[in-house]
Enzyme design. Structure first.
Site, PDB file in Angstrom:
ATOM      1  N   HIS A   1    -128.585 -54.705  26.154  1.00 29.83           N
ATOM      2  CA  HIS A   1    -129.955 -55.024  26.533  1.00 29.83           C
ATOM      3  C   HIS A   1    -130.378 -56.314  25.838  1.00 29.83           C
ATOM      4  O   HIS A   1    -129.540 -57.049  25.319  1.00 29.83           O
ATOM      5  CB  HIS A   1    -130.908 -53.852  26.249  1.00 29.83           C
ATOM      6  CG  HIS A   1    -130.958 -53.438  24.818  1.00 29.83           C
ATOM      7  ND1 HIS A   1    -131.906 -53.899  23.950  1.00 29.83           N
ATOM      8  CD2 HIS A   1    -130.154 -52.623  24.101  1.00 29.83           C
ATOM      9  CE1 HIS A   1    -131.691 -53.374  22.756  1.00 29.83           C
ATOM     10  NE2 HIS A   1    -130.640 -52.595  22.820  1.00 29.83           N
ATOM     11  N   VAL A   2    -131.666 -56.578  25.806  1.00 31.20           N
ATOM     12  CA  VAL A   2    -132.104 -57.907  25.399  1.00 31.20           C
ATOM     13  C   VAL A   2    -131.692 -58.274  23.974  1.00 31.20           C
ATOM     14  O   VAL A   2    -131.244 -59.387  23.700  1.00 31.20           O
ATOM     15  CB  VAL A   2    -133.638 -58.076  25.620  1.00 31.20           C
ATOM     16  CG1 VAL A   2    -134.440 -57.097  24.831  1.00 31.20           C
ATOM     17  CG2 VAL A   2    -134.084 -59.486  25.310  1.00 31.20           C
TER      18      VAL A   2
END
Lengths: 598, 96
Positions: free
Chosen positions: B20-21
């Site tokens: 994810h980010v």
């Protein structure tokens, strides 16, 4: 924006919308509507080739502005909350210089003569489309990070660099399709009473942020943008996930009642914060804290924790992804011991990790880690690890009172073997002249049904018991409570569980050793009352839950709790739910405030 | 003079929530620090390891294998550091 006051006689039809209770709390006020789609006005007009250099410069300026805004938001966020959520914006800051994003943007401007907004939007869509097709819900949700970034950049290209949130000045309830992390952070707390969103889930950034910032929120409310109009009166219940739209008098009254109950329950809890744990007639029941190596011990005095009932050492292993050295362990344990006032006890549980975590680096995978080579089983097979941990704990015991707790005990042989290892470590330190507490107390976790059934034998070899209800219930009822298909079968008041706790307490009493409970069930005030009635001497729980449970117990006479326990034990042919109900009803008569506990 | 070393490694994601980010950002940050081109392949998708956004689109969950290829004078160094970062689960406490 105008606020409409509804006169009592023209009561419009109230409507109750239901969503996910995302952030606890209550709010009432008039609605402000945000539709993300309307924010973006992107036209596809083409540039003349002469405009290209100026358009590229416009993009650079907007990127710089975006970066500055994100950096200042990020700094503000770090001051207000900690951990994972603060990192969201760091990612967005990196996007302002991501070559894979910027090259296509520039190319669209130079080669296709697209205007900058359109170029940014098309490039962002190329990325967000990939997210929409993802199967994993957590990762799919992360597409929002890119969308959020692109929207900000486009806003800045429009010259309207300000966050839409900053644009209103009356306290209100925000109703939106979704709110970005940046916007949630920028919400001025005195102006945002609450948050209702159509999209969003329990794992979305805005939910986690609303919770960290203390803004009541209900998310995932279907169709709320069509139902609610600007200026409409809205009552938001972030505890049950209800949004009452256009309430009439009766709804307003009912809501006010719920809010005032919650308030009085809160002040009821606060009244007893600093008192020691005891029943109303003075039977002492210390309230201890469950902590982990990463916890802030400074919070313990705030909740008047009377010691650490469970110090989990696993985090040291997990955070380093290796075994901590003896020195690293000693420092961590000593810090915990020193965080408590003199005379308080720190109970340190030796490594309680599953084989799935411990053995992965050795390439071993277990098909059923909860029944596998974990915890004490692993330590006895790897005595060097156990000895290093024991020596560190012993060293820390020279700084204050320390208990050592053995997890996952199933047999008397295990208990004797681990006691022998501790004894050897004590001898070794003594010979080296290293100071430690000779009187250090040893305890066994009772969390496997077998241990409860042989508690009489185990009691002869230790100084105390600690009942771990999470695993005891899970192993007794064969239920993984994180599995939603069976989690309703996880029942603390199941007659079998109560019998096992009763057996454990009786065995301890017969030997004159104390019993505490450190499972999550102790944090339910009604179950906590039952445990004390069963003869449990101390309760250990997450620090933030101590004030509530302690306050309830301080209202109850000990004899009443014993009667309660006797009745619960006698109802062997009743269902767990029926037993729970009996307990609840008996206690509500004595502590009416429990009615308001939600 | 041929300074373009080319090396590949398979890295298995171990942090709980996958790419994810935050992990993508840390990965791209490390990849960008070295003088080497870094390409990451998962299944039949291939993206630049220096791009946080592209890395996020891989939909790489915990347990996914990333085939990482580095080309350039510092190919080995960048792979060493990326491998260690992935194995440390990006040092994210909640995802160990």
């Amino acid at each position: 924006m105008t606020t409409t006051r509804h006169e009592p006689h023209e009561t419009p039809s109230a409507k109750i919308l239901t969503g996910i209770a995302a952030s606890r709390g209550y709010a009432s006020g008039s609605a402000v509507i945000f539709r993300t789609e309307q924010e973006l006005q992107i036209s596809d007009f083409s540039l003349s080739p002469d405009d290209v250099p100026a358009e590229l410069e416009r993009l650079e300026n907007a990127l710089a502005l975006t970066r500055t805004q994100l950096q200042s938001l990020s700094q503000e966020l770090e001051q207000r909350i900690s951990g994972n959520e603060a990192a969201v914006l760091t990612g967005q800051i990196m996007m302002t210089s991501d070559p894979e994003f910027l090259s296509p943007c520039r190319k669209l401007i130079c080669d296709e003569l697209q205007n900058a907004k359109s170029a940014v939007w098309h490039t962002a869509q190329h990325f967000t489309r990939a997210f929409a097709a993802m199967n994993d819900p957590y990762l799919r949700e992360r597409g929002k990070d890119i969308e959020d970034f692109a929207r900000r950049l486009i806003r800045n290209l429009s010259g309207g660099g300000e966050d839409r949130i900053a644009r209103f000045n009356q306290p209100c309830i925000v109703v939106a399709d979704d709110v970005s992390p940046g916007e949630t952070i920028a919400m001025p707390k005195d102006k945002i009473l609450g948050l209702v969103t159509e999209k969003g889930s329990l794992t979305s950034h805005s939910t986690l942020l609303a919770r960290a910032l203390g803004i009541p929120a209900v998310v995932g409310v279907p169709n709320c943008l069509n139902e609610i109009n600007p200026g409409d009166e809205v009552l938001l219940d972030g505890v049950s996930g209800k949004v009452i739209h256009n309430p009439g008098d009766s709804e307003r009254k009912a809501f006010a009642k719920v809010v005032s109950h919650a308030k009085s329950f809160q002040s009821f809890v606060e009244e007893g914060r600093q008192f020691p744990g005891a029943t109303s007639d003075g039977h002492s029941v210390p309230f201890l804290a469950n902590v982990s190596a990463d916890c802030r011990m400074t919070d313990l005095p705030k909740v008047a924790a009377e010691g650490i009932g469970l110090y989990r050492t696993e985090y040291l292993w997990i955070s380093l992804n290796r075994e901590p050295t003896e020195q690293e362990q000693e420092e961590a344990y000593t810090a915990a011991v020193r965080s408590l006032p003199q005379g308080s006890v720190t109970t340190i549980r030796i490594l309680d990790l599953g084989g799935d975590k411990l053995l992965r680096s050795e390439g071993v995978t277990e098909p059923n880690p909860f029944l596998g080579n974990r915890s004490i089983r692993y330590l006895l097979k790897n005595p060097d690890v156990l000895r290093r941990q024991f020596r560190s704990i012993l060293r820390a015991s020279s700084h204050g009172k320390v208990n050592v707790l053995y997890p996952m005990i199933a047999t008397i042989e295990e208990l004797r073997a681990v006691n022998l290892e501790l004894h050897r470590c004590m001898t070794e330190l003594r010979e080296k002249g290293i100071p430690f507490d000779n009187q250090i107390k040893r305890g066994a976790m009772i969390e496997i049904p077998a241990a409860a059934l042989i508690a009489g034998t185990l009691a002869k070899e230790v100084d105390f018991f600690s009942i771990g209800t999470n695993d005891l219930i899970q192993y007794t009822l064969a239920v993984d409570r994180s599995n939603s298909a069976v989690s309703r079968l996880y029942q603390p008041t199941h007659p079998a569980v109560l019998q096992l706790i009763h057996l454990t307490v009786q065995a301890a009493k017969a030997r004159g050793i104390p019993v505490s409970v450190c499972g999550e069930a102790a944090a339910d005030p009604i179950f906590a009352a039952l445990l004390i009635g069963l003869g449990v001497d101390a309760l250990s729980m997450a620090p933030n839950l101590i004030p509530l449970v302690k306050r309830v117990i301080r209202q109850l006479p000990y004899a009443e709790l014993q009667e309660l326990a006797n009745e619960a034990l006698a109802r062997q042919s009743d269902s767990a739910a029926a037993i729970a109900n009996v307990c609840r009803n008996r206690l509500i008569n004595l502590v009416p405030e429990l009615l308001y506990l939600r | 003079m041929d300074d373009s070393i080319c090396e590949s490694r398979d890295l298995v994601l171990k942090n709980k929530y996958g790419m994810h980010v935050r992990p993508a950002g840390l990965f791209a940050k490390v990849a960008s620090r070295y003088d080497a081109d870094v390409q990451v392949e998962k299944g039949n998708v291939r993206v630049s390891g220096k791009s946080i956004m592209a890395m996020m689109t891989l939909e790489a969950l915990c347990g996914a294998t990333l085939h990482v290829t580095a080309k350039g004078p510092q190919a080995k160094q960048v792979l060493d550091e990326l491998e260690s970062l992935v194995n440390r689960k990006f040092d994210i406490p909640d995802e160990q």
